[in-house]
Design a protein around this motif. Structure first.
Motif, mmCIF file in Angstrom:
data_model
loop_
_atom_site.group_PDB
_atom_site.id
_atom_site.type_symbol
_atom_site.label_atom_id
_atom_site.label_comp_id
_atom_site.label_asym_id
_atom_site.label_seq_id
_atom_site.Cartn_x
_atom_site.Cartn_y
_atom_site.Cartn_z
ATOM 1 N N GLN A 170 0.794 -1.228 0.000
ATOM 2 C CA GLN A 170 0.000 0.000 0.000
ATOM 3 C C GLN A 170 0.829 1.283 0.000
ATOM 4 O O GLN A 170 0.363 2.316 -0.482
ATOM 5 C CB GLN A 170 -0.932 -0.001 1.213
ATOM 6 N N TYR A 219 -9.143 -5.408 8.329
ATOM 7 C CA TYR A 219 -9.327 -4.370 7.312
ATOM 8 C C TYR A 219 -10.255 -4.880 6.222
ATOM 9 O O TYR A 219 -10.340 -6.092 5.967
ATOM 10 C CB TYR A 219 -7.984 -4.011 6.664
ATOM 11 N N ASP A 220 -10.933 -3.933 5.535
ATOM 12 C CA ASP A 220 -11.697 -4.329 4.361
ATOM 13 C C ASP A 220 -10.861 -4.086 3.105
ATOM 14 O O ASP A 220 -9.720 -3.612 3.178
ATOM 15 C CB ASP A 220 -13.044 -3.590 4.280
ATOM 16 N N ASP A 257 -10.927 -1.915 0.922
ATOM 17 C CA ASP A 257 -10.582 -0.509 0.648
ATOM 18 C C ASP A 257 -9.588 0.054 1.644
ATOM 19 O O ASP A 257 -9.265 1.243 1.614
ATOM 20 C CB ASP A 257 -11.861 0.345 0.651
ATOM 21 N N GLY A 258 -9.101 -0.796 2.552
ATOM 22 C CA GLY A 258 -8.112 -0.344 3.520
ATOM 23 C C GLY A 258 -8.692 0.283 4.769
ATOM 24 O O GLY A 258 -7.956 0.881 5.561
ATOM 25 N N ASN A 259 -9.994 0.153 4.969
ATOM 26 C CA ASN A 259 -10.630 0.700 6.162
ATOM 27 C C ASN A 259 -10.512 -0.287 7.323
ATOM 28 O O ASN A 259 -10.653 -1.500 7.144
ATOM 29 C CB ASN A 259 -12.114 0.983 5.894
ATOM 30 N N VAL A 260 -10.279 0.241 8.518
ATOM 31 C CA VAL A 260 -10.182 -0.605 9.699
ATOM 32 C C VAL A 260 -11.580 -1.061 10.110
ATOM 33 O O VAL A 260 -12.467 -0.232 10.340
ATOM 34 C CB VAL A 260 -9.524 0.147 10.867
ATOM 35 N N ILE A 261 -11.780 -2.372 10.190
ATOM 36 C CA ILE A 261 -13.097 -2.916 10.524
ATOM 37 C C ILE A 261 -13.006 -3.967 11.624
ATOM 38 O O ILE A 261 -13.923 -4.783 11.789
ATOM 39 C CB ILE A 261 -13.771 -3.540 9.284
ATOM 40 N N SER A 277 -15.744 -6.926 12.250
ATOM 41 C CA SER A 277 -15.366 -8.070 11.438
ATOM 42 C C SER A 277 -16.018 -9.366 11.929
ATOM 43 O O SER A 277 -15.902 -9.731 13.097
ATOM 44 C CB SER A 277 -13.840 -8.228 11.452
ATOM 45 N N GLY A 330 -3.833 -5.313 6.587
ATOM 46 C CA GLY A 330 -3.716 -3.861 6.594
ATOM 47 C C GLY A 330 -2.399 -3.403 7.188
ATOM 48 O O GLY A 330 -1.615 -4.202 7.712
ATOM 49 N N GLN A 336 -6.454 7.145 17.272
ATOM 50 C CA GLN A 336 -7.840 7.624 17.321
ATOM 51 C C GLN A 336 -8.181 8.220 18.687
ATOM 52 O O GLN A 336 -7.599 7.877 19.684
ATOM 53 C CB GLN A 336 -8.782 6.451 17.022
#
Length: 440
Positions: free
Chosen positions: A119, A231-232, A234-238, A242, A398, A440
């Protein structure tokens, strides 16, 4: 050596059994003050010197591959630069990649770092997908090293297909099934079924024994078979949404809140001693761990250990080799990377190093050492692991995959398993750490 990540733990296992002469592993790399050491892959006055940056013991030198290649290519000299600690190796590699200088001609990439490389550093690597037939590799392995626009920055070396290693003697004493095929059928399809077997084991468990070494090992094994992790696409933290994480967490919590866990931290000294003293009956067992079990259990374990297929096909561990664009000898480096990862060479590394190949064409020629086969009750070792390898789902990794996983296992699960916290409290503790990791 740090053991806070699964990748580092894998390296510790490989290093710990490096001197085992009757098992699958041999050879070792020694730490220097900064975690690095230099070793020539042979001597000679080659016109071109190719450097290979690795972490831990990759087995290329130990299996004689450098010497073999230099004999076939007398104009090439190979120098291996080994960094034994991943927490030293990868930051150092990133700095050199970003600077556009100082990289080795070939750089190894651990599975926990491949997402970050893909990435954020893809433009710093040669597209090796244009140099090889990618269909040779397991699809999910190649996918991990491939960008969204199709650039493949690394060729797969080893993988960590999953099985369950278990003590037949303890199972027999507890009145449970001991046949590996029938046992695998009992827990096939879901790690919660494996936990159910554990509940039965504890009803008549031999005194002083537990069903499993730790809840964290169950978590890691279960998550290794899930396509959705932290991660999904699209690179989003999930991670907190999950389904894969939830299933793995729920299975680990059943263990952590029961009496079936020995409550050990993998690769710590008490864990090693528990192997020798037969204190637990099962352990989630990627291919690279069988040499470790053999070494730590000693002669008393011979014929008492066996291997059964895991509830789900899963992977734990593995690596890649890439060719940085900053390298001075790209053409020669590409040729060497292709040769080192070819089926024939992967099979040779397996025979010496217990690193399971990522190219299925190598599987028919794999031959565990006779002592290892005998130790594990003549289990069809290569068949079990190759069957798993071929059906492992493609997983999305990710940039912060490793620290997220570490927060869950080393903070969240341990809070419940060792400190008596509730699953909700353990989850909250992991959540707090992960938010700190993600800023965060």
């Amino acid at each position: 050596m740090r053991t806070s990540t699964r990748g580092s733990r894998r390296l510790m296992a490989l290093a710990a059994v490096a001197a085992l002469t009757t098992g699958l592993l041999a050879g070792c790399a020694e730490d220097s003050d900064d975690g690095s050491s230099n070793s020539d892959g042979g001597s000679g006055g080659g016109k071109t010197t190719l450097t290979i940056g690795t972490f831990g013991v990759f087995g290329y030198k130990q299996a004689g591959l450098y010497d073999e290649y230099m004999k076939k290519n007398p104009d090439i000299t190979i120098k291996e630069n080994v960094t034994t600690r991943t927490d030293v190796y990868w930051p150092k590699t990133l700095t050199r990649l970003q600077a556009g200088s100082g990289t080795d001609d070939i750089q190894a990439i651990e599975i926990g770092n491949i997402a970050e490389a893909v990435q954020t550093q893809a433009d710093k690597f040669v597209d090796l997908g244009k140099e090889v037939d990618k269909s040779q590799w397991l699809d999910w392995k190649t996918a991990q090293a491939t960008t969204k626009d199709g650039k493949t920055i690394g060729l797969g070396t080893d993988i960590g297909p999953m099985a369950v290693c278990y003590r037949k003697d303890l199972f027999k004493a507890a009145g449970l099934e001991t046949d590996r095929t029938k046992l695998a059928e009992q827990w096939k399809g879901d790690w919660s079924k494996y936990v159910d077997v554990g509940k039965e084991y504890m009803k008549k468990a031999p005194k002083g024994t537990k069903f499993v070494d730790s809840a964290s090992s169950v978590y890691n094994a279960a998550l290794g078979g899930e396509s959705q992790r932290y991660y999904d696409a699209d690179g989003n933290v999930i991670w907190d949404k999950s389904t894969g994480v939830k299933k793995a967490w729920d299975a680990s919590m059943e263990v952590a809140t029961s009496d079936m866990s020995a409550k050990l931290k993998q690769f710590d000294k008490p864990w090693d001693q528990a192997f020798a003293n037969a204190k637990f009956a099962t352990v989630a067992c990627p291919a690279w761990m069988i040499g470790y079990i053999q070494e730590k259990s000693g002669d008393a374990g011979k014929g008492n250990w066996d291997i059964a297929a895991a509830p789900t096909a899963a992977n734990w561990g593995g690596a890649f080799v890439g060719v940085p664009t900053a390298g001075k000898h790209q053409k020669e480096a590409i040729a060497l990377a292709k040769w080192l990862t070819a089926p024939e060479q992967q099979a040779k590394v397996f025979a010496k190093q217990a690193s399971f190949p990522s190219i299925p064409a190598a599987y028919p020629s794999l031959k565990p050492q006779a002592a290892t086969t005998a130790f594990f009750s003549d289990a069809p070792i290569t068949q079990i692991f190759s069957d798993s390898a071929k059906t492992i789902p493609t997983q999305i990794f990710g940039v912060k995959d490793q620290p997220i996983g570490t927060a869950i296992t080393d903070i969240g699960i341990l809070q419940v398993e060792q400190k008596g916290k509730t699953p909700a409290q353990g989850w909250d503790a992991a959540n707090k750490e992960i938010k700190d990791v993600l800023g965060q």
